[in-house]
Design a protein around this motif. Sequence first.
Motif, PDB file in Angstrom:
ATOM      1  N   LEU A 286       0.826  -1.207   0.000  1.00 39.54           N
ATOM      2  CA  LEU A 286       0.000   0.000   0.000  1.00 39.54           C
ATOM      3  C   LEU A 286       0.864   1.262   0.000  1.00 39.54           C
ATOM      4  CD1 LEU A 286      -2.862  -1.031   2.453  1.00 39.54           C
ATOM      5  CD2 LEU A 286      -3.064  -0.579   0.004  1.00 39.54           C
ATOM      6  N   VAL A 287       1.960   1.230   0.734  1.00 41.93           N
ATOM      7  CA  VAL A 287       2.868   2.383   0.757  1.00 41.93           C
ATOM      8  C   VAL A 287       3.395   2.660  -0.647  1.00 41.93           C
ATOM      9  CG1 VAL A 287       5.131   3.202   1.539  1.00 41.93           C
ATOM     10  CG2 VAL A 287       3.566   2.131   3.163  1.00 41.93           C
ATOM     11  N   HIS A 288       3.791   1.601  -1.348  1.00 40.81           N
ATOM     12  CA  HIS A 288       4.299   1.764  -2.710  1.00 40.81           C
ATOM     13  C   HIS A 288       3.198   2.255  -3.655  1.00 40.81           C
ATOM     14  CE1 HIS A 288       7.531  -1.407  -1.593  1.00 40.81           C
ATOM     15  NE2 HIS A 288       7.988  -0.189  -1.409  1.00 40.81           N
ATOM     16  N   ILE A 289       1.990   1.736  -3.459  1.00 40.08           N
ATOM     17  CA  ILE A 289       0.854   2.158  -4.292  1.00 40.08           C
ATOM     18  C   ILE A 289       0.579   3.642  -4.095  1.00 40.08           C
ATOM     19  CG2 ILE A 289      -1.649   1.941  -4.587  1.00 40.08           C
ATOM     20  CD1 ILE A 289      -1.282  -1.072  -3.891  1.00 40.08           C
ATOM     21  N   TYR A 290       0.539   4.074  -2.832  1.00 39.10           N
ATOM     22  CA  TYR A 290       0.285   5.490  -2.540  1.00 39.10           C
ATOM     23  C   TYR A 290       1.342   6.373  -3.191  1.00 39.10           C
ATOM     24  CZ  TYR A 290      -2.861   3.851   1.205  1.00 39.10           C
ATOM     25  OH  TYR A 290      -3.862   3.258   1.925  1.00 39.10           O
ATOM     26  N   ASP A 291       2.601   5.935  -3.099  1.00 42.07           N
ATOM     27  CA  ASP A 291       3.696   6.730  -3.651  1.00 42.07           C
ATOM     28  C   ASP A 291       3.579   6.846  -5.167  1.00 42.07           C
ATOM     29  OD1 ASP A 291       6.376   8.043  -3.485  1.00 42.07           O
ATOM     30  OD2 ASP A 291       6.974   6.289  -4.646  1.00 42.07           O
ATOM     31  N   LYS A 292       3.284   5.736  -5.824  1.00 39.82           N
ATOM     32  CA  LYS A 292       3.206   5.742  -7.282  1.00 39.82           C
ATOM     33  C   LYS A 292       2.016   6.547  -7.793  1.00 39.82           C
ATOM     34  CE  LYS A 292       5.647   1.373  -8.065  1.00 39.82           C
ATOM     35  NZ  LYS A 292       5.563  -0.009  -8.592  1.00 39.82           N
ATOM     36  N   LEU A 293       0.932   6.533  -7.026  1.00 44.73           N
ATOM     37  CA  LEU A 293      -0.266   7.255  -7.455  1.00 44.73           C
ATOM     38  C   LEU A 293      -0.303   8.682  -6.911  1.00 44.73           C
ATOM     39  CD1 LEU A 293      -2.988   4.457  -7.093  1.00 44.73           C
ATOM     40  CD2 LEU A 293      -1.859   5.240  -9.176  1.00 44.73           C
ATOM     41  N   GLY A 294       0.641   9.004  -6.032  1.00 45.06           N
ATOM     42  CA  GLY A 294       0.694  10.352  -5.475  1.00 45.06           C
ATOM     43  C   GLY A 294      -0.453  10.659  -4.537  1.00 45.06           C
ATOM     44  N   VAL A 295      -0.845   9.672  -3.728  1.00 44.76           N
ATOM     45  CA  VAL A 295      -1.968   9.849  -2.801  1.00 44.76           C
ATOM     46  C   VAL A 295      -1.546   9.439  -1.392  1.00 44.76           C
ATOM     47  CG1 VAL A 295      -3.666   9.442  -4.621  1.00 44.76           C
ATOM     48  CG2 VAL A 295      -2.842   7.516  -3.253  1.00 44.76           C
TER      49      VAL A 295
END
Length: 211
Positions: free
Chosen positions: A186-195
Motif C-alpha cells: 500500500l505504501v508503494h501504491i500510494y507513492d506511485k499514485l501520489g496519494v
Amino acid sequence: MIKVLLADDHEIVRMGLRAVLEGAPDITVVGEVATAEAAIAAAETGGMDVILMDLRFGAGVEGTRVMSGAEATRAIRQLESAPKVLVVTNYDTDADILGAIESGAVGYLLKDAPPAELVSAVRSAAEGDSALSPVVADKLMTRVRTPRSALTPRELEVLQLVAAGASNRQIGEDLMLSEATVKSHLVHIYDKLGVRSRTSAVAAAREQGVL
C-alpha cells in the motif's frame, strides 16, 4: 494444421470459439477443458500448438481455491515443448493483462473480438508472435508512457481488493501475504499514485484507467 485446445468454464463460449476457429482451413480444435487444472493436464499430454485460455474459472468446491488462467499459463510454459497460450477473456484491467503476459501468454484478446481477429491471433500465436487486441495494446502503451504510476501485478491485485472494500487482513488472506507485506504494498501504491489514503488511491487508479 494448427491444433488448438479451448480452456473456458462456459460451454457456450467454447462452442462459439470452436465454430469460429473450425471455419478456418488451417485450424482444428483438438479438445476442450473447463478448468485451469485440466488445461495443464492436457498440455502435459501434448498434441496441441495453441491453448485459448480464459483468466478466471468458475467457483470450485466451497472452501477451495480455484486456479486462475494466469497460474495455469505459468505452469504450462514451464513444460518441455510447451504449447503457446493465447488468453481470451472478458477482463481488461492492467492487473489481468500484465499478470497474463508476465505468466508467459503470447497474446491477449477480449471475448468480443471479431472472428477474423481471433483467427489471426491464433495463427500469430502458433508462430510465437504476440497478438494483442487494440484495447489491450493501448493499455500497455499507456503504462509504458506513465512509468511513475505503473503498478506491479501484485500491487494491482492489492488495489483491486482495496477497491472491493477488503481490509488488510482480508487482503492478506486472499493473496496469502502477511499484513505487514500488504501495508508495504500500500505504501508503494500510494507513492506511485501520489496519494495518501485508500480512498484516494482507488479514485486515482480509476481516473487513470488502472481499475
